[in-house]
Design an enzyme around this catalytic site. Structure first.
Site, short mmCIF file in Angstrom:
data_model
loop_
_atom_site.label_atom_id
_atom_site.label_comp_id
_atom_site.label_asym_id
_atom_site.label_seq_id
_atom_site.Cartn_x
_atom_site.Cartn_y
_atom_site.Cartn_z
N LYS A 37 0.81 -1.21 0.00
CA LYS A 37 0.00 0.00 0.00
C LYS A 37 0.85 1.27 0.00
O LYS A 37 0.40 2.33 -0.43
CB LYS A 37 -0.93 0.03 1.22
CG LYS A 37 -1.80 -1.20 1.42
CD LYS A 37 -2.96 -1.24 0.46
CE LYS A 37 -4.06 -2.21 0.80
NZ LYS A 37 -3.72 -3.62 0.92
C1 LIG Z 1 -4.37 -4.78 0.44
C2 LIG Z 1 -3.55 -5.99 0.34
C3 LIG Z 1 -3.81 -6.97 -0.62
C4 LIG Z 1 -5.00 -6.89 -1.57
O1 LIG Z 1 -4.91 -5.85 -2.49
P1 LIG Z 1 -6.26 -5.30 -3.20
O2 LIG Z 1 -5.83 -4.14 -3.99
O3 LIG Z 1 -7.18 -4.93 -2.07
O4 LIG Z 1 -6.79 -6.42 -3.99
C5 LIG Z 1 -2.96 -8.06 -0.70
N1 LIG Z 1 -1.92 -8.20 0.15
C6 LIG Z 1 -1.63 -7.29 1.09
C7 LIG Z 1 -0.49 -7.52 2.01
C8 LIG Z 1 -2.43 -6.15 1.21
O5 LIG Z 1 -2.14 -5.25 2.15
#
Ligand SMILES: *Cc1c(COP(=O)(O)O)cnc(C)c1O
Length: 493
Positions: free
Chosen positions: A107
């Site tokens: 993120k």
């Molecule tokens: C948010 C997240 C995901 C999923 O990503 P999306 O964009 O919501 O599909 C996968 N792995 C981790 C570690 C995340 O923080």
């Protein structure tokens, strides 16, 4: 440039869309012109990472000027490698590591940029008011958003997380967050309750006079915001470039990407890269035991009426994947009324069905696979033993899906698996998967994992222990609206 709302209502320019997050009709903003607008993807591949990022972002968000400067301000000094998102080998696997930012989760790639985009959009619109970010998190978005927005002039941020639904490390990262414009609150229930509560608060407060009078406007840092999505498109290009550098492919060869998926944001960003011309083969949507998306791609029926399972990959414990709405819109050539009807059915009955003709188009670009808890642990153990690569549970879900995809005989020659979090964020699950008995609290477990694997604990995690807990509120999902109003009234953000 105008982006459209997936529910057919009025569009917005990119700056407005970044500031608002959600469209007024409840839809998500989407660019339906990407396939047509020319983009020199093959030139961009050969630029240094930050230059490539600026070019890609300028194309996705053309209403922003000085993108080079925005990108510099966003990333300079925040990632522990100049490659930003390095591609590494682990046996036959090619793994794109997205967790080298300040909070050790992918993120960070987008949430380092979003606050800068918002600041720029406000400047351009001479908006002197305060933007209040409301964020529901399944664990990683919350901390990455707090890290991005803390003490950013003209903004405040409130993060809601499911009580007991995030890992202890994730919780510690959030509740110890410094900054004078931040607030963190637990919500009884699971992530869907949390996300729904925040969406309801948005709807209820959009016309709120008290908020308007105080000069506050709400926005979102979730992947429903196009300013979150755009920076995630960049690393698919960076991955392609690194495959070229490794001599794994030649320019023009298709590459499949396996994406560990929750809210469908990351994989939708890959779809955008494909629309911009990057030679992407299939996108494999990897789900954990909450396999609502796997079932959807198989059957065309999206059915959330099932038990919500808590897994060792909590950031993917989601039954309502918001960004799928964007894919439905794009695959139906902008049928806003159709998307709107699907979303209403989902809210009311918990299920909707997509016609076979649209599913056939979707399946040209997407495939899906799921991974249960036993398979996830087995994958972490095996990849560690056989390749010396330590994967976190989210990454392991994707590695398992990559193996299944390879075995199906339909895969392109090159497959890239996305790694979305550092294994040190989930030390208990990782220790047990590599056959060790986890000892003590999660902080001791991090040290134990580091001792056994001889890998360093990422800086941002190592310093968590002993930090003061600043936030301990727990509320019901129905109280989010009042909580937001009270927080603003008391001037706490
Ligand atoms: C948010 C997240 C995901 C999923 O990503 P999306 O964009 O919501 O599909 C996968 N792995 C981790 C570690 C995340 O923080």
């Amino acid at each position: 440039m105008q982006v459209q709302s997936t529910r057919g209502g009025s569009g917005a320019d990119c700056r407005e869309a970044v500031l608002k997050g959600l469209a007024p009709d409840g839809g998500l903003y989407v660019d339906d012109s990407l396939r047509e607008r020319f983009f020199p993807w093959d030139e961009v591949l050969f630029l240094p990472p930050l230059k490539a990022a600026a070019r890609i972002l300028s194309h996705l968000l053309p209403d922003f000027e000085n993108m080079d400067e925005i990108v510099q301000r966003s990333y300079a000094g925040k990632f522990d490698t100049p490659a930003l998102t390095p591609l590494v080998r682990a046996g036959d696997h090619r793994i794109l590591e997205l967790f080298h930012g300040p909070t050790s989760a992918f993120k960070d790639v987008a949430l380092s940029v979003l606050p800068v985009l918002m600041t720029e959009a406000k400047k351009a619109d001479h908006d002197a008011g305060k933007t209040v970010i409301l964020t529901a998190t399944s664990g990683d978005t919350g901390k990455a958003a707090l890290e991005g927005f803390h003490d950013v002039e003209g903004t405040g941020i409130i993060v809601f997380y499911p009580d007991g639904g995030v890992s202890p490390v994730q919780r510690a990262q959030m509740v110890t967050q410094p900054g004078k414009n931040v607030k963190v609150c637990a919500v009884s229930g699971n992530f869907d309750d949390c996300q729904n509560g925040v969406k309801r608060a948005f709807a209820a407060l959009s016309e709120n006079k008290e908020l308007a009078a105080s000069g506050c406007a709400l926005s979102s840092a979730n992947s429903i915001n196009i300013g979150r999505l755009a920076p995630q498109t960049v690393y698919y290009f960076l991955a392609y470039r690194q495959l070229l550098d490794m001599d794994d492919i030649r320019l023009g060869d298709p590459v499949d990407f396996v994406v560990p998926t929750g809210n469908f944001g990351d994989i939708l960003a890959a779809y955008q890269a494909k629309q911009m011309g990057l030679p992407v083969g299939k996108l494999i949507c990897a789900s954990n035991a909450n396999r609502v998306l796997t079932d959807f791609f198989e059957t065309g029926v999206y059915d959330r009426r099932r038990e919500f399972l808590r897994t060792t990959s909590p950031s993917m414990d989601i039954l309502i994947s918001s960004n799928l709405e964007r894919l439905l819109y794009l695959a139906s050539d902008g049928a806003g009324a159709f998307v709107s009807a699907c979303m209403k059915a989902l809210a009311r009955e918990g299920v909707y069905t997509v016609p076979e003709e649209i599913m056939a188009r979707i399946r040209e670009d997407f495939a899906a696979a799921s991974c249960n808890e036993a398979q996830c642990a087995e994958t972490i153990g095996r990849v560690w033993r056989e390749c010396g690569y330590l994967a976190d549970p989210h990454t392991a879900v994707a590695l398992h899906a990559a193996d299944k995809w390879k075995a199906s005989g339909q895969a392109a020659k090159a497959i890239v698996t996305l790694s979305t979090a550092s294994p040190f964020k989930f030390p208990g699950a990782v220790l047990s998967a590599i056959g060790e008995e986890a000892e003590g609290d999660e902080f001791s477990q991090m040290e134990q994992l580091s001792r056994i694997t001889r890998l360093p604990i990422p800086q941002g995690l190592a310093c968590l222990r002993g930090k003061d807990v600043r936030f301990s509120d727990v509320i019901d999902g129905s109280e989010i609206e009042n909580y937001v109003l009270n927080t603003i009234r008391k001037g706490e953000i």
